[in-house]
Design a protein around this motif. Structure first.
Motif, PDB file in Angstrom:
ATOM      1  N   THR B 161      -0.246  -3.494   0.216  1.00 31.78           N
ATOM      2  CA  THR B 161      -1.608  -3.115  -0.165  1.00 31.78           C
ATOM      3  C   THR B 161      -1.762  -3.013  -1.677  1.00 31.78           C
ATOM      4  O   THR B 161      -2.874  -2.952  -2.179  1.00 31.78           O
ATOM      5  CB  THR B 161      -2.006  -1.749   0.413  1.00 31.78           C
ATOM      6  N   GLY B 162      -0.648  -2.991  -2.411  1.00 29.16           N
ATOM      7  CA  GLY B 162      -0.720  -2.877  -3.865  1.00 29.16           C
ATOM      8  C   GLY B 162      -0.555  -1.445  -4.349  1.00 29.16           C
ATOM      9  O   GLY B 162      -0.634  -1.162  -5.537  1.00 29.16           O
ATOM     10  N   LEU B 163      -0.313  -0.539  -3.425  1.00 25.41           N
ATOM     11  CA  LEU B 163      -0.135   0.861  -3.793  1.00 25.41           C
ATOM     12  C   LEU B 163       1.189   1.032  -4.549  1.00 25.41           C
ATOM     13  O   LEU B 163       2.206   0.486  -4.144  1.00 25.41           O
ATOM     14  CB  LEU B 163      -0.120   1.691  -2.515  1.00 25.41           C
ATOM     15  N   GLU B 164       1.148   1.776  -5.644  1.00 19.44           N
ATOM     16  CA  GLU B 164       2.374   2.003  -6.405  1.00 19.44           C
ATOM     17  C   GLU B 164       2.763   3.471  -6.325  1.00 19.44           C
ATOM     18  O   GLU B 164       1.929   4.324  -6.067  1.00 19.44           O
ATOM     19  CB  GLU B 164       2.155   1.624  -7.875  1.00 19.44           C
ATOM     20  N   ASN B 165       4.028   3.715  -6.595  1.00 20.70           N
ATOM     21  CA  ASN B 165       4.480   5.100  -6.770  1.00 20.70           C
ATOM     22  C   ASN B 165       4.359   5.967  -5.540  1.00 20.70           C
ATOM     23  O   ASN B 165       4.271   7.181  -5.655  1.00 20.70           O
ATOM     24  CB  ASN B 165       3.663   5.795  -7.873  1.00 20.70           C
ATOM     25  N   PHE B 166       4.288   5.361  -4.367  1.00 21.15           N
ATOM     26  CA  PHE B 166       4.220   6.232  -3.200  1.00 21.15           C
ATOM     27  C   PHE B 166       5.623   6.720  -2.844  1.00 21.15           C
ATOM     28  O   PHE B 166       6.625   6.157  -3.267  1.00 21.15           O
ATOM     29  CB  PHE B 166       3.570   5.516  -2.008  1.00 21.15           C
ATOM     30  N   ARG B 167       5.669   7.813  -2.087  1.00 19.99           N
ATOM     31  CA  ARG B 167       6.933   8.360  -1.624  1.00 19.99           C
ATOM     32  C   ARG B 167       6.861   8.551  -0.120  1.00 19.99           C
ATOM     33  O   ARG B 167       5.811   8.893   0.408  1.00 19.99           O
ATOM     34  CB  ARG B 167       7.203   9.726  -2.264  1.00 19.99           C
ATOM     35  N   ASP B 328      -8.672   3.933   5.410  1.00 19.05           N
ATOM     36  CA  ASP B 328      -9.646   4.462   4.452  1.00 19.05           C
ATOM     37  C   ASP B 328      -8.950   5.178   3.294  1.00 19.05           C
ATOM     38  O   ASP B 328      -9.344   5.059   2.138  1.00 19.05           O
ATOM     39  CB  ASP B 328     -10.592   5.437   5.157  1.00 19.05           C
ATOM     40  N   ARG B 329      -7.883   5.902   3.631  1.00 23.79           N
ATOM     41  CA  ARG B 329      -7.167   6.650   2.589  1.00 23.79           C
ATOM     42  C   ARG B 329      -6.441   5.721   1.633  1.00 23.79           C
ATOM     43  O   ARG B 329      -6.359   5.991   0.432  1.00 23.79           O
ATOM     44  CB  ARG B 329      -6.167   7.601   3.227  1.00 23.79           C
ATOM     45  N   ILE B 330      -5.876   4.632   2.155  1.00 22.31           N
ATOM     46  CA  ILE B 330      -5.187   3.685   1.277  1.00 22.31           C
ATOM     47  C   ILE B 330      -6.187   3.097   0.286  1.00 22.31           C
ATOM     48  O   ILE B 330      -5.914   2.995  -0.917  1.00 22.31           O
ATOM     49  CB  ILE B 330      -4.509   2.575   2.109  1.00 22.31           C
ATOM     50  N   LEU B 331      -7.385   2.751   0.776  1.00 27.86           N
ATOM     51  CA  LEU B 331      -8.402   2.176  -0.121  1.00 27.86           C
ATOM     52  C   LEU B 331      -8.812   3.202  -1.172  1.00 27.86           C
ATOM     53  O   LEU B 331      -8.987   2.867  -2.348  1.00 27.86           O
ATOM     54  CB  LEU B 331      -9.608   1.710   0.694  1.00 27.86           C
ATOM     55  N   LEU B 332      -8.929   4.453  -0.750  1.00 29.99           N
ATOM     56  CA  LEU B 332      -9.279   5.526  -1.686  1.00 29.99           C
ATOM     57  C   LEU B 332      -8.199   5.659  -2.765  1.00 29.99           C
ATOM     58  O   LEU B 332      -8.493   5.773  -3.958  1.00 29.99           O
ATOM     59  CB  LEU B 332      -9.393   6.827  -0.891  1.00 29.99           C
TER      60      LEU B 332
END
Lengths: 222, 439
Positions: B161-167, B328-332
Motif C-alpha cells: 500500500t506504500g505505508l512506511e514505518n509501520f510496526r 479506510d484506516r490504511i488510506l487515512l
C-alpha cells in the motif's frame, strides 16, 4: 535486509490548561526534561528544543482543555498527555496510563444536602443528580440498580440542590469548603483522583525509547 | 481550478445515519483500487476468494465473539421473527462456512476477502460503523509456519500500500491465559489485573499486588509483567521465559520463538515488536494476536491472530489464523504520511470524443478504450465549440471532434477558435502520447 527508516523521535505532549499544567511543567523541569521557555501566553503549540543527542529532544507541547486531553492522546494527535484520573475515566478513552503523578489529588463524591436522612441509595426510585461527570455518575448508580436522572452541567454544580434543580450532586472535592458553604455534605466517594500520565497506544510502541526514557526520568523525581 | 458555487440543496431532508459514509469520486476509487490490489496479492500467495453473507443469524455470530464484539453487533428481526445480525467481522462467517460445509476438504484451506463489516461504536476518524476490511484466513494449519505466513503476508500487504514505518506488535494470548490459570483469582481480582495490564498502569498493578495474596514466584511474574515488551525479540522472550509459572506459559513462548524464527526467513523481523501485555483482543483468539501500527495514526491499521477454538463452535474443529487489514484506516494513514488528501472532484476521463454518430469513429473509440484509455463520448452537443465549453467546465483537458475521417483537437493550450485538424495518423500518435503519459 536493509534497516528501515527509524521513526522520528519527536514527541507531542498535551498539557491541561490551568494549575495542572504548571505543576506538570515543574515536574518536567525537575526531571531535566526540556520545557517551553518563558511565558506560554496564547500560543497553542510550543516547541522545546532539547540538547542534541539526548533521547528527549524535539519535544512539542500543546495546551488543551483538560477534558480534551484524553481525546488528543487517544487519536494520536498528542503522544503523551497529563490529566486527572477523573477526567480520564469520564472520557472512557482507550489509552495507556503508565504513571501516576503526585499532584491534582481530590476525590469525586456524591454529595447531598446536610439534612438528607442517611438511607441507602438503592431505596431511591429516581433521584435527580446534577454533575459535570455524567458517565461516571450514571455508572455509579447503575451498579446499585438505581435509575438516576442525570443532569449534565458545565459548572457551579453545587447550586443544583439549592435551586431545586437536583436532589444530589456528583462533583470533585478537594477541601470541602465549597460544599459546606452551600449546605452540602459528602455521602459517598465515587473515586479517588490524581494526575496521571497517559500515552497513546500506538506511540507507546512506535516511540518506545523516548517515551520510556521520559517515564523513567519522571519516576526518579516523584 | 474551477469555482463551484455553494448552493443549498433543493432537496428534502434526507440524512444518512451516524457512522456510515458516502464514498464517491477519488474516495470510492481508491478504496476499490486498494481492495483489488490486496486481493491480487493474497491470490498470489495462494489464497482463494470467499464472499460471506452480509448478515446471518445472530446466535451463530455470537458463538465465540467477545463481550465487546457482541455488544457492538447490529441486530434486527427477520420476517419469521428470528434475530439476524450484520457481520461484525469476516472471520466468524468464514469459520462457520469452513467448519460446516468444507470441513472434509483437504486442509489447509486459504481464503481471502474484501468487504464491509458493521459495528456499533462511537464514530470517529477511521472508526465508522460500516468499515471495509481486506484479509485472509488460513484454516487447518496449527504450526508456527502458518502464523508466520499470515504475519509476513500482513507486512507484504502493508508494504504494497506504500505505508512506511509501520510496526507489527505481536502478543501471545497463551502466555497470559497460562498466568491466569496459575493465579486462580476471583472474578474481581482478575478484573483488577486485566484493567491494570490493559492500561499499563503501574499504580493499579501495585494496588493489585498489595490486595491479592500470591506466592513469591507468582508475585515476581506479575511484578515484571508490564515490562514484557519491546523490539528486542530475544531479550523479551528470555525475560518472559524466566517468569514462566507453568507449561502453558512455557509452550506459548516456545510457539512465539518458533514464529519469530520463521519470520526471520521472510525477512520481516525488522517490523516486529513483541508485547506480551497486549490483551486488548480477549475474544476468540487463542495463540498469537497482533496489530499493525503506524506513527501517523493512534490506532491500528491491521489486526489478527490465531483462533483455534472458533471453528469448533460451529461444527468440526480446526486450528486457524487470520488477519484483517483496515482499508479506510490504511488510506487515512497514507494521507497523513504524505500530507495530502485526494482531490475533491471526480476522476476525469483522459479525453472526450464527439463521434457525430460515425461508425468508423465509434470503432476507433472502442480500440482506445481497449488500450486502457478512459474515453468519454459526448452527449447532446452538435457543435464542437459548444461541446468543448461543456467539457472544460468539468475540468477535462482534451476533446476530439470527428470531422469526416479526421479529428479536430481542442485542448487547453491550443487556439480553440480554429482547432488543429489531425489526420488519422496524427490522431493515433496523439493517443499514443496520452497512453504513455498514463504509464
Amino acid at each position: 535486509m536493509a534497516t528501515r527508516n527509524k521513526i522520528q523521535p519527536s514527541l507531542m505532549i498535551a498539557l491541561p490548561k490551568g494549575r495542572m499544567a504548571s505543576q506538570t511543567l515543574d515536574l518536567l523541569i525537575a526531571a531535566g526534561i526540556p520545557t517551553p521557555n518563558g511565558d506560554v501566553g496564547r500560543k497553542l503549540v510550543i516547541e522545546a528544543a532539547g540538547e542534541n543527542g539526548s533521547e528527549t529532544k524535539n519535544l512539542r507541547y500543546i495546551l488543551a482543555k483538560p477534558s480534551d486531553v484524553p481525546t488528543y492522546v487517544e487519536y494520536g494527535a498528542a503522544d503523551v498527555g497529563v490529566c486527572g484520573l477523573d477526567t480520564l475515566r469520564e472520557s472512557g478513552r482507550n489509552v495507556y496510563e503508565p504513571l501516576l503523578l503526585p499532584f491534582g489529588r481530590c476525590h469525586l463524591s456524591l454529595c447531598a444536602p446536610a439534612e438528607r436522612p442517611n438511607t441507602p441509595l438503592r431505596y431511591e426510585s429516581m433521584p435527580r443528580v446534577a454533575t459535570k461527570y455524567p458517565a461516571l455518575t450514571a455508572d455509579f448508580f447503575r451498579r446499585r440498580g438505581v435509575n438516576a436522572e442525570i443532569i449534565a452541567l458545565h459548572g457551579s454544580v453545587e447550586l443544583g440542590p439549592l435551586v431545586g434543580l437536583a436532589d444530589l450532586i456528583v462533583d470533585l472535592v478537594e477541601t470541602g469548603g465549597t460544599l459546606r458553604a452551600n449546605g452540602l455534605v459528602e455521602i459517598r466517594t465515587i473515586m479517588e483522583s490524581q494526575a496521571v500520565l497517559i500515552v497513546n497506544r500506538a506511540a507507546y510502541r512506535l516511540k518506545a525509547a523516548v517515551i520510556d526514557s521520559l517515564i523513567a526520568r519522571l519516576r526518579r523525581v516523584i | 481550478m474551477m469555482m463551484i458555487e455553494e448552493r443549498t440543496p433543493n432537496a428534502r431532508y434526507a440524512p444518512i445515519p451516524r457512522g456510515v459514509a458516502d464514498y464517491f469520486w477519488h474516495e470510492a476509487y481508491r478504496r476499490r483500487e486498494l481492495e483489488a490490489s490486496l486481493l491480487d496479492l493474497f491470490r498470489r500467495w495462494g489464497y482463494g476468494d470467499v464472499i460471506p453473507p452480509t448478515f446471518e443469524y445472530a446466535d451463530v455470530l455470537n458463538a465465540r465473539a467477545s463481550e465487546k464484539l457482541r455488544s457492538e453487533m447490529y441486530r434486527f428481526l427477520d420476517r419469521d421473527g428470528s434475530t439476524l445480525a450484520l457481520r461484525p467481522d469476516m472471520t466468524i462467517p468464514v469459520a462457520r462456512l469452513v467448519s460446516t460445509r468444507l470441513h472434509d476438504w483437504p486442509m489447509p484451506q486459504r481464503f481471502c476477502y474484501a468487504g464491509s463489516v458493521f459495528r456499533y461504536t462511537q464514530p470517529q476518524a477511521g472508526r465508522e460503523r460500516e468499515f471495509r476490511q481486506a484479509g485472509v484466513e488460513l484454516i487447518g494449519a496449527a504450526g508456527p509456519e502458518a502464523d508466520a505466513e499470515v504475519l509476513a503476508l500482513t507486512c507484504a500487504g502493508l508494504e504494497q500500500t506504500g505505508l512506511e514505518n509501520f510496526r507489527l506488535v505481536i502478543g501471545q494470548m497463551g502466555y497470559f491465559h497460562g498466568l491466569l490459570d496459575d493465579l486462580q483469582l476471583t472474578p474481581d481480582q482478575q478484573q483488577a489485573l486485566l484493567d491494570a495490564v490493559d492500561r499499563n498502569s503501574e499504580a493499579e498493578l501495585a494496588e493489585f499486588l498489595r490486595a491479592t495474596p500470591l506466592r513469591t514466584q507468582q508475585r515476581r511474574t506479575v511484578e515484571e509483567l508490564l515490562s514484557l515488551r519491546g523490539a528486542e525479540i530475544d531479550a523479551v522472550i528470555a525475560q518472559a521465559d524466566r517468569l514462566c509459572l507453568n507449561y502453558a506459559m512455557h509452550s506459548a513462548l516456545e510457539n512465539l520463538r518458533a514464529i519469530c524464527a520463521s519470520l526471520d526467513a521472510y525477512g520481516v523481523c525488522d517490523y516486529v515488536h513483541l508485547d506480551l501485555t497486549e490483551i486488548y483482543n480477549l475474544g476468540y483468539y487463542t495463540g498469537i494476536t497482533f496489530e499493525a501500527l503506524t506513527p501517523e495514526l493512534g490506532f491500528s491499521v491491521a489486526g489478527g491472530g490465531r483462533y483455534d477454538n472458533l471453528l469448533g463452535a460451529f461444527g468440526e474443529s480446526h486450528p486457524a489464523v487470520g488477519v484483517a487489514l483496515g482499508v479506510d484506516r490504511i488510506l487515512l494513514a497514507l494521507d497523513e504520511q504524505r500530507g495530502t488528501s485526494p482531490p475533491r472532484r471526480p476522476r476525469l476521463p483522459d479525453l472526450a470524443v464527439m463521434t457525430r454518430r460515425s461508425a468508423q469513429c465509434m470503432a476507433l473509440v472502442q480500440t482506445w478504450r481497449q488500450a486502457g484509455l478512459r474515453v468519454e463520448v459526448t452527449l447532446g452537443a452538435e457543435d464542437g465549440q459548444e461541446a468543448w465549453q461543456a467539457i472544460r467546465a468539468r475540468g477535462m483537458q482534451a476533446l476530439l471532434v470527428w470531422d469526416d475521417g479526421r479529428f479536430r483537437l481542442y485542448t487547453e493550450s491550443s487556439d480553440n477558435n480554429s482547432p488543429a485538424l489531425l489526420s488519422m495518423e496524427e490522431t493515433q500518435t496523439y493517443m499514443g502520447g496520452l497512453l504513455s503519459n498514463k504509464e
